[in-house]
Write a protein that holds these residues in place. Structure first.
Motif, PDB file in Angstrom:
ATOM      1  N   ALA A   1       0.832  -1.196   0.000  1.00 47.80           N
ATOM      2  CA  ALA A   1       0.000   0.000   0.000  1.00 47.80           C
ATOM      3  C   ALA A   1       0.873   1.255   0.000  1.00 47.80           C
ATOM      4  CB  ALA A   1      -0.914  -0.008   1.222  1.00 47.80           C
ATOM      5  N   PRO A   2       0.306   2.409  -0.377  1.00 47.44           N
ATOM      6  CA  PRO A   2       1.109   3.640  -0.437  1.00 47.44           C
ATOM      7  C   PRO A   2       1.824   3.982   0.862  1.00 47.44           C
ATOM      8  CG  PRO A   2      -0.978   3.959  -1.562  1.00 47.44           C
ATOM      9  CD  PRO A   2      -1.062   2.620  -0.890  1.00 47.44           C
ATOM     10  N   ASP A   3       1.198   3.683   2.014  1.00 49.50           N
ATOM     11  CA  ASP A   3       1.809   4.043   3.297  1.00 49.50           C
ATOM     12  C   ASP A   3       2.434   2.833   3.979  1.00 49.50           C
ATOM     13  OD1 ASP A   3      -0.538   2.715   3.833  1.00 49.50           O
ATOM     14  OD2 ASP A   3      -1.134   4.017   5.497  1.00 49.50           O
ATOM     15  N   ALA A   4       2.925   1.890   3.178  1.00 57.64           N
ATOM     16  CA  ALA A   4       3.528   0.670   3.722  1.00 57.64           C
ATOM     17  C   ALA A   4       4.860   0.401   3.053  1.00 57.64           C
ATOM     18  CB  ALA A   4       2.591  -0.522   3.515  1.00 57.64           C
ATOM     19  N   VAL A   5       5.620  -0.539   3.624  1.00 56.05           N
ATOM     20  CA  VAL A   5       6.849  -1.020   3.004  1.00 56.05           C
ATOM     21  C   VAL A   5       6.808  -2.545   2.992  1.00 56.05           C
ATOM     22  CG1 VAL A   5       8.211   0.978   3.715  1.00 56.05           C
ATOM     23  CG2 VAL A   5       8.154  -1.051   5.172  1.00 56.05           C
ATOM     24  N   LEU A   6       7.501  -3.121   2.037  1.00 56.86           N
ATOM     25  CA  LEU A   6       7.646  -4.569   1.979  1.00 56.86           C
ATOM     26  C   LEU A   6       8.918  -4.933   2.734  1.00 56.86           C
ATOM     27  CD1 LEU A   6       6.328  -7.128   0.716  1.00 56.86           C
ATOM     28  CD2 LEU A   6       7.992  -6.905  -1.137  1.00 56.86           C
ATOM     29  N   VAL A   7       8.770  -5.744   3.759  1.00 59.85           N
ATOM     30  CA  VAL A   7       9.896  -6.135   4.602  1.00 59.85           C
ATOM     31  C   VAL A   7      10.257  -7.585   4.327  1.00 59.85           C
ATOM     32  CG1 VAL A   7      10.710  -6.467   6.974  1.00 59.85           C
ATOM     33  CG2 VAL A   7       9.235  -4.513   6.421  1.00 59.85           C
ATOM     34  N   ARG A   8      11.538  -7.829   4.040  1.00 63.09           N
ATOM     35  CA  ARG A   8      12.021  -9.204   3.966  1.00 63.09           C
ATOM     36  C   ARG A   8      12.300  -9.645   5.399  1.00 63.09           C
ATOM     37  NH1 ARG A   8      12.967 -12.832   0.461  1.00 63.09           N
ATOM     38  NH2 ARG A   8      12.652 -11.376  -1.271  1.00 63.09           N
ATOM     39  N   VAL A   9      11.522 -10.603   5.849  1.00 61.56           N
ATOM     40  CA  VAL A   9      11.531 -10.996   7.257  1.00 61.56           C
ATOM     41  C   VAL A   9      12.770 -11.821   7.558  1.00 61.56           C
ATOM     42  CG1 VAL A   9      10.268 -12.197   9.066  1.00 61.56           C
ATOM     43  CG2 VAL A   9       9.002 -10.960   7.276  1.00 61.56           C
ATOM     44  N   ARG A  10      13.507 -11.399   8.555  1.00 63.08           N
ATOM     45  CA  ARG A  10      14.630 -12.189   9.044  1.00 63.08           C
ATOM     46  C   ARG A  10      14.233 -13.019  10.262  1.00 63.08           C
ATOM     47  NH1 ARG A  10      19.668 -10.169   7.419  1.00 63.08           N
ATOM     48  NH2 ARG A  10      20.523 -11.882   8.662  1.00 63.08           N
ATOM     49  N   ALA A  11      13.334 -12.476  11.073  1.00 66.15           N
ATOM     50  CA  ALA A  11      12.856 -13.217  12.242  1.00 66.15           C
ATOM     51  C   ALA A  11      11.509 -12.659  12.678  1.00 66.15           C
ATOM     52  CB  ALA A  11      13.852 -13.139  13.393  1.00 66.15           C
ATOM     53  N   ALA A  12      10.725 -13.525  13.303  1.00 65.35           N
ATOM     54  CA  ALA A  12       9.453 -13.146  13.917  1.00 65.35           C
ATOM     55  C   ALA A  12       9.421 -13.814  15.285  1.00 65.35           C
ATOM     56  CB  ALA A  12       8.274 -13.605  13.054  1.00 65.35           C
ATOM     57  N   SER A  13       8.471 -13.431  16.115  1.00 61.77           N
ATOM     58  CA  SER A  13       8.376 -14.109  17.412  1.00 61.77           C
ATOM     59  C   SER A  13       6.936 -14.452  17.726  1.00 61.77           C
ATOM     60  CB  SER A  13       9.000 -13.273  18.531  1.00 61.77           C
ATOM     61  OG  SER A  13       8.177 -12.197  18.895  1.00 61.77           O
ATOM     62  N   VAL A  14       6.777 -15.384  18.668  1.00 62.54           N
ATOM     63  CA  VAL A  14       5.454 -15.872  19.060  1.00 62.54           C
ATOM     64  C   VAL A  14       5.037 -15.192  20.356  1.00 62.54           C
ATOM     65  CG1 VAL A  14       4.045 -17.911  19.489  1.00 62.54           C
ATOM     66  CG2 VAL A  14       6.092 -18.107  18.078  1.00 62.54           C
ATOM     67  N   ASN A  15       3.794 -14.764  20.394  1.00 70.96           N
ATOM     68  CA  ASN A  15       3.180 -14.219  21.589  1.00 70.96           C
ATOM     69  C   ASN A  15       1.890 -14.979  21.876  1.00 70.96           C
ATOM     70  OD1 ASN A  15       4.840 -11.612  22.095  1.00 70.96           O
ATOM     71  ND2 ASN A  15       4.359 -11.531  19.910  1.00 70.96           N
ATOM     72  N   PRO A  16       1.439 -14.996  23.129  1.00 68.44           N
ATOM     73  CA  PRO A  16       0.191 -15.714  23.434  1.00 68.44           C
ATOM     74  C   PRO A  16      -0.983 -15.313  22.555  1.00 68.44           C
ATOM     75  CG  PRO A  16       1.322 -15.174  25.465  1.00 68.44           C
ATOM     76  CD  PRO A  16       2.098 -14.513  24.359  1.00 68.44           C
ATOM     77  N   VAL A  17      -1.031 -14.046  22.148  1.00 71.52           N
ATOM     78  CA  VAL A  17      -2.150 -13.619  21.308  1.00 71.52           C
ATOM     79  C   VAL A  17      -2.147 -14.354  19.968  1.00 71.52           C
ATOM     80  CG1 VAL A  17      -0.968 -11.680  20.188  1.00 71.52           C
ATOM     81  CG2 VAL A  17      -3.443 -11.570  20.567  1.00 71.52           C
ATOM     82  N   ASP A  18      -0.972 -14.803  19.496  1.00 75.29           N
ATOM     83  CA  ASP A  18      -0.907 -15.476  18.200  1.00 75.29           C
ATOM     84  C   ASP A  18      -1.708 -16.771  18.206  1.00 75.29           C
ATOM     85  OD1 ASP A  18       0.783 -13.568  16.959  1.00 75.29           O
ATOM     86  OD2 ASP A  18       2.517 -14.442  17.956  1.00 75.29           O
ATOM     87  N   TRP A  19      -1.528 -17.597  19.264  1.00 74.77           N
ATOM     88  CA  TRP A  19      -2.293 -18.846  19.265  1.00 74.77           C
ATOM     89  C   TRP A  19      -3.737 -18.621  19.690  1.00 74.77           C
ATOM     90  CZ3 TRP A  19      -3.535 -19.854  24.328  1.00 74.77           C
ATOM     91  CH2 TRP A  19      -2.625 -19.470  25.334  1.00 74.77           C
ATOM     92  N   LYS A  20      -4.012 -17.510  20.361  1.00 72.37           N
ATOM     93  CA  LYS A  20      -5.417 -17.184  20.655  1.00 72.37           C
ATOM     94  C   LYS A  20      -6.146 -16.756  19.382  1.00 72.37           C
ATOM     95  CE  LYS A  20      -4.412 -15.961  25.445  1.00 72.37           C
ATOM     96  NZ  LYS A  20      -4.276 -14.888  26.456  1.00 72.37           N
ATOM     97  N   VAL A  21      -5.474 -15.970  18.547  1.00 69.15           N
ATOM     98  CA  VAL A  21      -6.050 -15.602  17.246  1.00 69.15           C
ATOM     99  C   VAL A  21      -6.233 -16.842  16.389  1.00 69.15           C
ATOM    100  CG1 VAL A  21      -5.580 -14.381  15.087  1.00 69.15           C
ATOM    101  CG2 VAL A  21      -5.174 -13.242  17.279  1.00 69.15           C
ATOM    102  N   ARG A  22      -5.204 -17.698  16.347  1.00 74.90           N
ATOM    103  CA  ARG A  22      -5.273 -18.943  15.563  1.00 74.90           C
ATOM    104  C   ARG A  22      -6.421 -19.830  16.011  1.00 74.90           C
ATOM    105  NH1 ARG A  22      -1.260 -22.337  17.937  1.00 74.90           N
ATOM    106  NH2 ARG A  22      -3.101 -23.184  18.969  1.00 74.90           N
ATOM    107  N   GLY A  23      -6.726 -19.803  17.308  1.00 70.48           N
ATOM    108  CA  GLY A  23      -7.817 -20.612  17.849  1.00 70.48           C
ATOM    109  C   GLY A  23      -9.191 -19.999  17.680  1.00 70.48           C
ATOM    110  N   GLY A  24      -9.252 -18.758  17.152  1.00 71.54           N
ATOM    111  CA  GLY A  24     -10.533 -18.106  16.927  1.00 71.54           C
ATOM    112  C   GLY A  24     -11.061 -17.311  18.103  1.00 71.54           C
ATOM    113  N   TYR A  25     -10.246 -17.153  19.148  1.00 72.34           N
ATOM    114  CA  TYR A  25     -10.732 -16.487  20.354  1.00 72.34           C
ATOM    115  C   TYR A  25     -10.919 -14.986  20.173  1.00 72.34           C
ATOM    116  CZ  TYR A  25      -9.466 -20.906  22.545  1.00 72.34           C
ATOM    117  OH  TYR A  25      -9.370 -22.238  22.861  1.00 72.34           O
ATOM    118  N   LEU A  26     -10.303 -14.405  19.154  1.00 68.82           N
ATOM    119  CA  LEU A  26     -10.469 -12.976  18.900  1.00 68.82           C
ATOM    120  C   LEU A  26     -11.318 -12.702  17.667  1.00 68.82           C
ATOM    121  CD1 LEU A  26      -8.054 -12.921  20.938  1.00 68.82           C
ATOM    122  CD2 LEU A  26      -7.253 -10.894  19.713  1.00 68.82           C
TER     123      LEU A  26
END
Length: 312
Positions: free
Chosen positions: A26-51
């Motif tokens: 998008a015009p106000d975004a950049v494309l980032v080549r990901v070197r690393a990401a991390s896991v947070n509790p919200v990630d598996w809560k989102v994956r489980g449909g809780y949000l």
């Protein structure tokens, strides 16, 4: 590009390594080549449909909000960055779809800042969501020099940042943790207490006049215990329990992406006042195991996913 995605809500077994199109920028975004990401509790809560009641999900969804990487392409109006810039950020969007567990992520510039120079990509990826959560609750609670601050779950991903940030502001910190993590907390500058039955008495023994601020990063009875040990005029802030706000006049905080806050965290890190503990690093193909490790709740420090920078 390679990415981890899921096409239905469920446990970690719904995650699979897939090939997806390169994200549009998008015009106000950049494309980032990901070197690393991390896991947070919200990630598996989102994956489980809780949000699902809060955020629309579009399948196939790529999980992950934390990122550290290198700018590859800039949007038409993203003048803040240039290709080659090293960035980190909390890339939470208004919908769940194009997350950071991928070789490339389109990140709005409002979610990014320049990566702390003293950190590796793996370390930097462990900072954004947890670090922002700690920083923003501390700011909302008005922590300042000379105060006594109680941090619940002080050895956790968010709590460890909160201990260090509060100490950098000149506060005395009492932190709850299991006994195996007491030495770790002492190394961060906190006075450890064991959580569980009798916690209020143990806190009062250390702070007979009460604590000025209590920060709840765990839920359960943390708000009730905090209220019992709070000094007159003290404040409770929670990221888990709205009772901190509704019943005790404190703060209930949902972390937001913030460029100034990411920059402030980077400054604290590069000044040596805040450190990052990485518990374990997984390859992208093993992201399901990274989710399971975080979901177990038995790790100290951040669970990180290393993403190989292959062709987009």
């Amino acid at each position: 590009m390679r990415a981890i995605s899921y096409s239905r809500f469920g446990g970690a077994d719904v995650l699979e390594l897939t090939d997806l199109p390169t994200p549009k920028v998008a015009p106000d975004a950049v494309l980032v080549r990901v070197r690393a990401a991390s896991v947070n509790p919200v990630d598996w809560k989102v994956r489980g449909g809780y949000l699902d009641a809060v955020l629309d999900t579009f399948f196939p969804a790529v999980p992950g909000w934390d990122v550290a990487g290198v700018v590859e392409q800039v949007g038409l109006d993203a003048t803040e960055y240039a290709p080659g810039d090293e960035v980190y950020g909390y890339v939470r969007k208004d919908v769940v779809q194009g997350g950071t567990f991928a070789e490339l992520v389109a990140a709005p510039v409002r979610t990014l800042a320049r990566k702390p120079a003293t950190l590796s990509f793996e370390e930097a990826a462990g900072v954004p969501l947890a670090g922002l959560t700690a920083y923003q609750t501390i700011r909302r609670a008005g922590v300042h020099e000379g105060q006594t601050v109680l941090v619940h779950a002080a050895a956790g991903g968010v709590g460890a940042f909160a201990v260090q940030i509060a100490r950098a502001l000149g506060a005395r910190v009492i932190g709850t943790a299991s006994e195996k993590n007491h030495e770790f907390l002492r190394g961060l500058g906190a006075e450890p207490v064991t959580y569980g039955d009798g916690l209020a008495d143990r806190v009062r023994a250390l702070a007979p006049d009460g604590v000025d601020v209590a920060l709840d990063y765990v839920g359960g009875d943390a708000v009730a215990v905090s209220a019992a040990v709070l000094a007159d005029g003290g404040t409770i802030a929670s990221v888990v329990d709205a009772a901190a706000r509704d019943d005790h006049g404190g703060q209930y905080v949902w972390v937001r992406p913030s460029v100034p806050d990411l920059e402030a965290l980077a400054a604290l890190i590069d000044a040596g006042k805040v450190t990052v503990e990485v518990a374990e690093v997984f390859d992208l193909a093993d992201a399901a195991e990274a989710h399971r490790a975080n979901e177990s709740g038995h790790t100290r420090g951040k669970i990180v996913v290393r993403v190989a920078g292959g062709a987009g």
